[in-house]
Write a protein that holds these residues in place. Structure first.
Motif, short mmCIF file in Angstrom:
data_model
loop_
_atom_site.label_atom_id
_atom_site.label_comp_id
_atom_site.label_asym_id
_atom_site.label_seq_id
_atom_site.Cartn_x
_atom_site.Cartn_y
_atom_site.Cartn_z
N PRO A 227 0.81 -1.23 0.00
CA PRO A 227 0.00 0.00 0.00
C PRO A 227 0.84 1.27 0.00
O PRO A 227 0.34 2.34 -0.32
CB PRO A 227 -0.82 -0.10 1.29
N GLU A 228 2.10 1.16 0.33
CA GLU A 228 2.96 2.34 0.33
C GLU A 228 3.69 2.50 -1.00
O GLU A 228 4.79 3.03 -1.07
CB GLU A 228 3.96 2.25 1.48
N VAL A 231 5.72 5.59 -2.38
CA VAL A 231 7.05 5.97 -1.91
C VAL A 231 8.10 4.91 -2.28
O VAL A 231 9.21 4.95 -1.77
CB VAL A 231 7.10 6.23 -0.38
N ASN A 376 -4.58 7.57 -6.01
CA ASN A 376 -5.17 7.77 -4.68
C ASN A 376 -6.69 7.76 -4.70
O ASN A 376 -7.33 7.78 -3.66
CB ASN A 376 -4.76 9.13 -4.11
N ALA B 193 -0.26 0.36 7.12
CA ALA B 193 0.67 1.04 6.22
C ALA B 193 0.59 2.53 6.51
O ALA B 193 -0.36 3.19 6.14
CB ALA B 193 0.31 0.75 4.76
N MET B 194 1.61 3.03 7.19
CA MET B 194 1.56 4.43 7.65
C MET B 194 1.77 5.42 6.50
O MET B 194 1.39 6.57 6.61
CB MET B 194 2.63 4.67 8.71
N PHE B 195 2.41 4.98 5.41
CA PHE B 195 2.70 5.92 4.33
C PHE B 195 1.74 5.78 3.16
O PHE B 195 2.02 6.22 2.07
CB PHE B 195 4.15 5.73 3.85
N ALA B 196 0.61 5.12 3.39
CA ALA B 196 -0.30 4.86 2.27
C ALA B 196 -1.44 5.86 2.20
O ALA B 196 -2.17 5.89 1.22
CB ALA B 196 -0.85 3.45 2.35
N HIS B 285 0.92 12.57 -1.37
CA HIS B 285 -0.22 12.73 -0.47
C HIS B 285 -0.29 14.14 0.13
O HIS B 285 -1.35 14.72 0.20
CB HIS B 285 -0.13 11.73 0.68
#
Lengths: 402, 341
Positions: A227-228, A231, A376, B193-196, B285
């Motif tokens: 999910p990241e 990045v 997103n 997921a902290m960066f999602a 984001h």
């Protein structure tokens, strides 16, 4: 991986004094080189360092430094490692020198295909070709009896099947980091779908069926990714592979060698290279070359030494020692299993990165900044493409292209 | 002090301020009304480059910049009025968003998205920094004298760390299967997921900034606590004031000038939030105004930068900070006038 970049830049800055046996002459001119950071480039700069008095900076952010560093007089670096994209600003600004006389004097080992010519003048020496292609975990695919995917739709189907077995954290990996990486992913797939970036007079033309299809393809992969993903850059995806967290990804050919590096990889021998998935027209990837350029703003004596050192860096001896680090253009290269994916991708018709279009820089930036909003779920596909075109138009108008 | 001595004292610093603050600002202001373009020519260029199968030569018509006799690209600079500001603010899209009555659409426009985050970041971190700063200062003030030195040292550590490095440390604790994310996943027994998504990133940014800046506020307040009038405190105790009442009616009024000082500094700093966006690579984001300026300044693959838009966005950032500071400065001014009377 900001600090990683800094760390790489500092740590890999290698300084060697005194000539080694491996170099055919003893270099006594202070030389500096600036380039991107990846295994193949490190092999080349290490070989150059053997001649003595060569300091190499390998930095993932090299492209931000290079135009200004080469524009200085005298230039801050004598030798530069570039690709067809990063050569353009140097070429446009006239900060890299023609090499015809140097090639005549010292370049007898070079193959004709290594000479990058612009209007007949040799402007750079190519050392390798590169593209993004499919890497997959052959053991997992064999266990589950899944055929190697040849399209993105097949990749999604394979990922779906894999998910229920819980063998890896995420079936698909992707270099989707917002910015240059994400822009590059779009360019790969869009060209694979036969898209054209520009209309008459550098106007943008991505808001079309091929563009929409590309966006939908990209989005169809994301549910199966970390999910990241916004990045995740190439190094992050490479590490995910090495740690056995992902089962397939389209990754740079220059990263293939790292999969079998026993010091960092837990999946030695399990990752196999195949062609990039097919778009509706050709393989969804772009072909790049990497090579070496020389600054205009240095003395002829420096240029002489720099060129000779560079020739030592890209000689047959270096290739034989680092055969799997890249798809070398240099004499002595034997295409092994690590190169199979890159070559298959090229055979499937992958297009060269369109760096010769003058608007491509602005377009790549606009894509890199604008695509995240679609992934997103903040914007519709059509609106995303329209906004990217608008952002491109502002920049291109400002810089005088439109 | 006579006038001559006074001038001799402030002269050098006024000169420095003109040289290093006023002049650069004036240049940026000027640049925000201009655009510099390369002069292009259209030529047929033949390029030979390697492919996987051999060399390919292509002839194509290209737009390329003209290089002058001095070896530099010829450029022309045009006055463009407010066009840079228009390109940053994108009013037509703002109007369209309001016509659709859509906050969501408004928040998709870069400048306004960045402004929203920058403002909320500034205004949320401010009270937290003041609160935790005061709390740490009171704690330090109440520990035994013998260990006060080490306690001050430890509580100052976050401030000593370089901002980008601090942001990266937080990032590594949380990204992917970072130590703290793994812990949270174990604790809540689910995949995190902290960066999602934007809100977790904004939360980490706020947390990081408060952690980083609170020690500064603490040390300023701690200095102030050393000068609280002990007689007043004793009188308050004799009058039966509780701990809270002592704080509310004696200590806080005494610290007020310092609270205003920390507020001013923090408003200026937080409005220029940048390290967090870079450190967390959060541009997909969350973006800030300062990041937007940086992005305009970054050269694209062809080496072009939007200097004009970057200047315009810098000026807008400065205007924003000034607007934020006005209420605080007015309070200070009124106080000052009150005291003079």
């Amino acid at each position: 991986m900001f600090l990683r970049k800094i760390a790489t830049a500092v740590a890999i800055t290698t300084l060697s004094t005194g000539a080694w046996a491996a170099c055919s002459f003893d270099n006594d001119t202070e030389l500096k080189s600036l380039s991107n950071s990846f295994d193949a480039m490190k092999a080349v700069t290490d070989a150059m360092a053997e001649c003595g008095n060569v300091t190499s900076t390998l930095d993932v952010d090299f492209k931000d430094k290079m135009p200004d560093a080469f524009a200085a007089n005298p230039s801050l670096y004598q030798i530069g490692g570039v690709s067809q994209g990063t050569m353009v600003p140097l070429l446009n600004a006239g900060t890299i020198r023609p090499l015809d006389d140097l090639v005549a004097k010292y370049g007898s080992q070079l193959k004709p295909s290594q000479l990058i010519k612009v209007n007949g003048k040799i402007m750079a020496i190519a050392m390798q070709v590169n593209n993004q292609h499919l890497m997959y975990r052959a053991d997992i695919f064999a266990d589950l009896g899944i055929a190697v995917p040849t399209t993105y739709a097949e990749m999604v189907a394979a990922a779906k099947k894999m998910q229920s077995y819980n063998l890896v954290d995420y079936p698909i990996g992707g270099t989707y980091k917002a910015g240059w990486n994400l822009g590059e992913e779009f360019i790969n797939t869009y060209l694979g779908n036969g898209g054209e970036f520009f209309g008459e007079g550098n106007t943008p033309s991505i808001n079309n069926a091929a563009g929409l299809a590309t966006l939908n393809t990209m989005k169809s992969l994301t549910p199966y990714m970390d999910p990241e993903y916004l990045v995740s850059d190439s190094t992050y995806v490479q590490q995910q592979f090495q740690q056995g967290k992902i089962a397939m990804a389209n990754l740079w050919a220059t990263r293939a060698g790292a999969m079998d590096n026993a010091e960092e990889s837990q999946v030695v021998g399990k990752v196999v290279m195949a062609s990039a998935p097919m778009g509706s027209v050709r393989a969804a990837s772009t072909n790049w070359w990497d090579g070496i350029v020389f600054a205009t703003n240095m003395t002829d004596a420096q240029a002489d030494a720099a060129f000779r050192v560079a020739m030592e860096g890209i000689d047959t001896e270096m290739v034989q020692a680092n055969n799997d680090a890249a798809v070398w253009l240099i004499d002595g290269f034997v295409a092994g299993s690590a190169a199979a994916g890159a070559i298959a991708t090229a055979d499937n018709g992958a297009a060269p990165y369109p760096s010769s279009s003058p608007g491509m820089g602005a377009m790549h930036t606009a894509l890199g900044n604008g695509l995240a909003a679609f992934l997103n779920g903040e914007k519709s596909a059509a609106k995303t493409l329209a906004d990217i075109e608008a952002a491109y138009t502002i920049t291109a108008t400002e810089s005088g292209l439109i | 002090m006579n006038k001559k001595t006074f001038l001799a004292f402030i002269g050098p610093s006024v000169l420095m301020m003109v040289l290093f603050i006023a002049l650069p600002l004036a240049t940026v202001l000027k640049q925000s009304f201009y655009q510099t373009q390369s002069v292009y020519e259209t030529l047929e260029v033949e390029t030979c480059s390697p492919t996987f199968t051999g060399q390919v030569c292509i002839k194509e018509i290209k737009t390329i910049p003209i290089i002058g006799d001095n070896g530099k690209v010829i450029t022309q600079t045009n006055y463009v009025g407010l066009s840079n500001y228009q390109n940053v603010l994108e009013f037509p899209r703002v109007i369209a968003a309001f016509a659709n009555n859509s906050w969501h659409e408004f928040m998709l426009i870069d400048f306004w998205k960045a402004l929203r985050f920058t403002l909320s970041f500034t205004l949320i971190t401010l009270p937290l920094v003041l609160f935790f700063g005061l709390l740490i200062a009171l704690c330090i003030n109440n520990v035994a004298k013998s260990i006060r030195g080490p306690v001050i040292f430890v509580s100052l550590l976050p401030m000593i760390i370089t901002p980008v490095i601090g942001a990266l440390a937080i990032r590594w604790l949380f990204i992917g299967d970072g130590v703290l994310t793994s812990f949270l996943e174990w604790w809540f027994a689910k995949d995190i997921a902290m960066f999602a998504q934007a809100w977790t990133i904004e939360f980490m940014m706020t947390f990081y900034r408060v952690w980083h800046v609170a020690p500064f506020a603490a040390i300023v307040f701690y200095a102030g606590l050393q000068t609280v009038n002990q007689d007043t405190i004793e009188s308050a105790i004799i009058d039966g004031a509780s701990r809270w009442q002592k704080l509310r009616f004696v200590i806080l009024p005494h610290l007020m000038p310092l609270i205003v000082f920390v507020t001013l500094i923090h408003l200026m700093d937080a409005y220029r939030v940048f390290e967090e966006v870079i450190g967390f690579s959060s541009q997909a984001h969350v973006i800030s105004l300062q990041w937007l300026t940086y992005d305009f300044l970054t050269a694209d693959l062809m080496g072009n930068r939007s200097i004009g838009r970057a200047s315009a966005s810098s000026m807008l950032t400065m205007i924003g900070i000034t607007l934020l500071l006005i209420p605080v400065l007015r309070g200070v001014w009124n106080d000052y006038k009150g005291k003079r009377l």
